[in-house]
Design a protein around this motif. Structure first.
Motif, mmCIF file in Angstrom:
data_model
loop_
_atom_site.group_PDB
_atom_site.id
_atom_site.type_symbol
_atom_site.label_atom_id
_atom_site.label_comp_id
_atom_site.label_asym_id
_atom_site.label_seq_id
_atom_site.Cartn_x
_atom_site.Cartn_y
_atom_site.Cartn_z
ATOM 1 N N ASP A 21 -12.957 -21.020 -17.343
ATOM 2 C CA ASP A 21 -13.971 -20.903 -17.008
ATOM 3 C C ASP A 21 -15.280 -20.889 -17.118
ATOM 4 O O ASP A 21 -15.916 -21.231 -18.149
ATOM 5 N N PRO A 22 -15.010 -21.713 -15.840
ATOM 6 C CA PRO A 22 -16.527 -22.788 -15.854
ATOM 7 C C PRO A 22 -17.557 -21.697 -16.198
ATOM 8 O O PRO A 22 -18.759 -22.243 -16.241
ATOM 9 N N LYS B 240 -18.242 -21.007 -19.281
ATOM 10 C CA LYS B 240 -18.587 -21.845 -20.632
ATOM 11 C C LYS B 240 -20.074 -22.582 -19.703
ATOM 12 O O LYS B 240 -20.498 -23.230 -21.706
ATOM 13 N N VAL C 160 -21.802 -20.669 -20.158
ATOM 14 C CA VAL C 160 -22.821 -19.829 -21.276
ATOM 15 C C VAL C 160 -22.902 -20.206 -22.198
ATOM 16 O O VAL C 160 -23.846 -20.350 -22.217
ATOM 17 N N ASP D 33 -17.113 -19.173 -29.103
ATOM 18 C CA ASP D 33 -16.927 -19.773 -27.251
ATOM 19 C C ASP D 33 -16.761 -18.205 -26.665
ATOM 20 O O ASP D 33 -17.825 -16.966 -26.708
ATOM 21 N N VAL D 34 -17.019 -18.744 -24.944
ATOM 22 C CA VAL D 34 -17.786 -17.799 -24.011
ATOM 23 C C VAL D 34 -16.678 -17.265 -23.354
ATOM 24 O O VAL D 34 -15.799 -18.929 -22.800
ATOM 25 N N ARG D 35 -16.000 -15.613 -22.859
ATOM 26 C CA ARG D 35 -15.362 -16.250 -21.443
ATOM 27 C C ARG D 35 -15.956 -14.778 -20.238
ATOM 28 O O ARG D 35 -16.185 -13.432 -21.254
ATOM 29 N N ILE D 36 -16.208 -14.950 -19.126
ATOM 30 C CA ILE D 36 -16.420 -14.448 -18.447
ATOM 31 C C ILE D 36 -15.596 -13.555 -17.219
ATOM 32 O O ILE D 36 -15.102 -13.975 -16.859
ATOM 33 N N GLY D 37 -15.712 -11.803 -17.486
ATOM 34 C CA GLY D 37 -15.098 -11.444 -17.149
ATOM 35 C C GLY D 37 -15.596 -9.909 -16.535
ATOM 36 O O GLY D 37 -16.561 -10.116 -15.690
#
Lengths: 80, 80, 80, 80
Positions: free
Chosen positions: B15-16, B19, B21, B35-39
């Motif tokens: 998830d660029p 990453k 962010v 960790d950060v994940r964007i959906g």
């Protein structure tokens, strides 16, 4: 600690991607769809045991980096 | 009836944006972020009183249009 | 005929995703980056031989669906 | 120096947002649209006079942060 930050366009701000999905669903015969709005959901894994500190950090993150508060609203949810 | 559809990259899919962010928060001195994940969060306004029908329509919408199920998971929440 | 539509936030509109990437690149030691803006690039395959018609259709698509012209600018490029 | 980085899903990778826009354009009577793919366009302002260094930095940025090279292709354009 896990935080979920939901970022949505404010009411009244046009959402072309939402509109596109709305039209598309209509053309796929989901005629019961009245509106579609598309926002972001950011899931943040936080190494922080102090809930108040986590909450205040997350507000700062939203204000400083995650949201464009002129056109977007954000909502923070902490999961223990 | 309102439905909230959360669409997230599957575990293991890079998830660029997340990453970026994550790094950015680090450089802003939020060193407690692991960790950060964007959906995406899609809010759908449905003119449908039958909850089962709504649920099954929403699954079809996700499978046919909203998600790329090869790389994304979706989660449906109905709000009455 | 192929059309490329570039959609960018207008100057002056905050771009949190661009800012995040900017910070992230800084923390990855790309210190020569001065600004980052993130827009969309939409590639449209058009079955249309009349270039003028294509151009005017694309303007309509941008105005009616693809862009939020309050906060975004668009640019259309036709490739033969 | 300005760089434009275009990031697109690889051929064969499903693009739900592009599909939605395609359907939506169809339902708005743009029947001449055959395909729609949505990518990102990242505009980077670089303080770098050495073109080769800029180019190699940009490749690194794409590989390390900007693109998910498993599912996305990128293309770099330098503007002087």
């Amino acid at each position: 600690m896990k935080a979920v930050v939901n970022i949505a366009l404010k009411n009244g701000v046009l959402d072309p991607a939402g509109k596109a999905v709305h039209h598309a669903l209509g053309s796929l015969e989901f005629s019961n769809v009245k509106d579609v709005r598309i926002g972001k959901q950011i899931v943040i894994d936080l190494d922080e045991s102090d809930e108040k500190k986590a909450q205040s950090d997350l507000v700062k993150m939203c204000e400083e980096l995650l949201a464009n508060t002129v056109i977007e609203d954000y909502e923070i949810e902490l999961k223990k």
